[in-house]
Design an enzyme around this catalytic site. Structure first.
Site, mmCIF file in Angstrom:
data_model
loop_
_atom_site.group_PDB
_atom_site.id
_atom_site.type_symbol
_atom_site.label_atom_id
_atom_site.label_comp_id
_atom_site.label_asym_id
_atom_site.label_seq_id
_atom_site.Cartn_x
_atom_site.Cartn_y
_atom_site.Cartn_z
ATOM 1 N N ARG A 128 -5.912 41.631 -27.387
ATOM 2 C CA ARG A 128 -7.042 40.694 -27.522
ATOM 3 C C ARG A 128 -8.201 41.379 -28.259
ATOM 4 O O ARG A 128 -8.892 40.755 -29.061
ATOM 5 C CB ARG A 128 -7.506 40.205 -26.145
ATOM 6 C CG ARG A 128 -8.617 39.169 -26.234
ATOM 7 C CD ARG A 128 -8.949 38.538 -24.903
ATOM 8 N NE ARG A 128 -9.582 39.482 -23.978
ATOM 9 C CZ ARG A 128 -9.944 39.174 -22.738
ATOM 10 N NH1 ARG A 128 -9.717 37.962 -22.261
ATOM 11 N NH2 ARG A 128 -10.515 40.067 -21.979
ATOM 12 N N ARG A 134 -14.752 41.848 -28.451
ATOM 13 C CA ARG A 134 -15.332 42.317 -27.178
ATOM 14 C C ARG A 134 -15.212 43.828 -27.092
ATOM 15 O O ARG A 134 -14.125 44.392 -27.212
ATOM 16 C CB ARG A 134 -14.602 41.663 -25.997
ATOM 17 C CG ARG A 134 -15.131 40.287 -25.644
ATOM 18 C CD ARG A 134 -14.298 39.625 -24.564
ATOM 19 N NE ARG A 134 -14.243 40.385 -23.314
ATOM 20 C CZ ARG A 134 -13.739 39.888 -22.192
ATOM 21 N NH1 ARG A 134 -13.265 38.644 -22.165
ATOM 22 N NH2 ARG A 134 -13.707 40.629 -21.102
ATOM 23 N N ARG A 146 -11.986 49.500 -16.203
ATOM 24 C CA ARG A 146 -12.061 48.135 -15.636
ATOM 25 C C ARG A 146 -10.985 47.954 -14.556
ATOM 26 O O ARG A 146 -11.249 47.373 -13.508
ATOM 27 C CB ARG A 146 -11.877 47.084 -16.745
ATOM 28 C CG ARG A 146 -13.104 46.981 -17.653
ATOM 29 C CD ARG A 146 -12.767 46.297 -18.960
ATOM 30 N NE ARG A 146 -12.429 44.886 -18.767
ATOM 31 C CZ ARG A 146 -11.930 44.127 -19.731
ATOM 32 N NH1 ARG A 146 -11.695 44.636 -20.948
ATOM 33 N NH2 ARG A 146 -11.667 42.877 -19.505
#
Ligand code: B4P
Length: 330
Positions: A128, A134, A146
């Site tokens: 992604r 991002r 994360r």
């Protein structure tokens, strides 16, 4: 009200499945990640504070995200349900969410947790990152951070919802459609469970109605006795009349051979015709031997005044009508 927590590590597919769930069930979507990214895009104070935290792959403070959810709940008073995507992420957030919903007279229906391996998560997020722009998707070490944050601070929430009997685990690897099917199957089960709870509540209310009925039933026996006595008296009266007519017929048959009709026969004829009924009855009873006719005991029942009035009115109306007819003929 269907309130779902869509749960899982970063990249588990919470955002992806939320879209499908919203389209199917018409729930209001509350994604703390989306709200924070929109704050960053608009350059608000909150956005500026959140940006550096998110870029590192850390969690934004509980105060900020709880405040955001509170105002979003307030701005959707007519929602038929909410889907919480990426919230709560800490035990503090989960407790705060329970409090907020309780104040609004509702609560969480279920937590649906998407289970995905760390390798699959890393590969999805890196992919992604190639197009999303991002910061938190671009670097593998940030992605690892994360996932660590999730395992440390977020994963314990499985126990939190499990203790409430609301935890539902879904295998999160496979096609988007396959995973969506597994989620909707679970929602069908949840809805059935909610209907059952509603039914149980209805039955509890029904208990009250039965109690009310029992109170009413305490009064009913007296009324039923009265009605029963009236019915018995009417039946006995009819039976007595039938027997009297039978006796009268016998008397007539016996006297048919005699030249002069006996007094008994005259009375019997009157009785059969129905004229001077009461007098005939009394005379007949005197004349017929006590052995042949055994008068039945009549139940003493007070007839309601309303009935008597109706009878009287009928008698009064009949008489003048006959006279009027006779006059016209003359
Ligand atoms: P979020 O915006 O919540 O997003 P996410 O965890 O990165 O992803 P999600 O699980 O929604 O995955 P997605 O469907 O997009 O969090 C971002 C950051 O915001 C957090 O790190 C944190 O800093 C902050 N934050 C948010 N909420 C917070 C809170 N409550 N408290 C504190 N901080 C908070 O899917 C990911 C990728 O996988 C996509 O590319 C998608 O196409 C792909 N994918 C999805 N399903 C797939 C499947 N079945 N097979 C293959 N690929 C799939």
């Amino acid at each position: 009200m269907l309130n779902l927590v869509l749960f899982g590590p970063p990249g588990a597919g919470k955002g992806t499945q939320s879209e499908n769930i919203i389209n199917k069930y018409g729930l209001v979507h509350l994604s703390t990640g989306d709200i924070l990214r929109s704050e960053i895009a608009r350059g608000t104070d909150l956005g500026r504070k959140a940006k550096s935290i998110m870029d590192r792959g850390d969690l934004v403070s509980d105060d900020i995200v709880i405040g955001m959810i509170d105002s979003k709940l307030d701005s959707n008073p007519n929602a038929k349900g909410f889907i919480f995507d990426g919230f709560p992420r800490t035990t503090g957030q989960a407790i705060a969410l329970d409090d907020l919903l309780q104040k609004k007279g509702t609560g969480i229906s279920a937590m649906i947790a998407l289970e995905v391996t760390d390798e699959e998560l890393t590969s999805r997020l890196l992919k992604r990152g190639e197009s999303s722009g991002r910061e938190d998707d671009k670097n593998e070490s940030i992605i690892r951070n994360r996932i660590n944050e999730y395992n440390l601070k977020t994963s314990p929430l499985k126990n939190y919802y499990s203790e409430q009997g609301k935890f539902h685990s879904i295998h999160g690897i496979g096609s988007v459609e396959q995973i969506f099917k597994a989620i909707t199957d679970r929602i069908v089960f949840l809805n059935a469970e909610m209907d059952l709870t509603a039914l149980e509540t209805d039955i509890e209310h029904l208990d009250l109605t039965i109690q009310d009925f029992e109170v009413a039933n305490d009064i009913a026996p007296e009324l039923l006795l009265e009605i029963d006595a009236i019915k018995r008296a009417e039946a006995e009266e009819a039976e007595e009349e039938k027997e009297n007519k039978k006796i009268a017929r016998k008397a007539l048959a016996k006297s048919s051979s005699n030249k002069k009709p006996a007094k008994k026969t005259v009375v019997a004829k009157k009785l059969l015709k129905g004229s001077a009924k009461k007098t005939a009855k009394r005379s007949l009873k005197k004349m017929v031997k006590a052995k042949t006719v055994k008068p039945k005991k009549k139940a003493v029942v007070k007839k309601s005044p309303a009935k008597k009035i109706v009878k009287k009115k009928v008698q009064v109306k009949k008489k003048p009508a006959k006279k009027a007819k006779g006059k016209k003929k003359k």
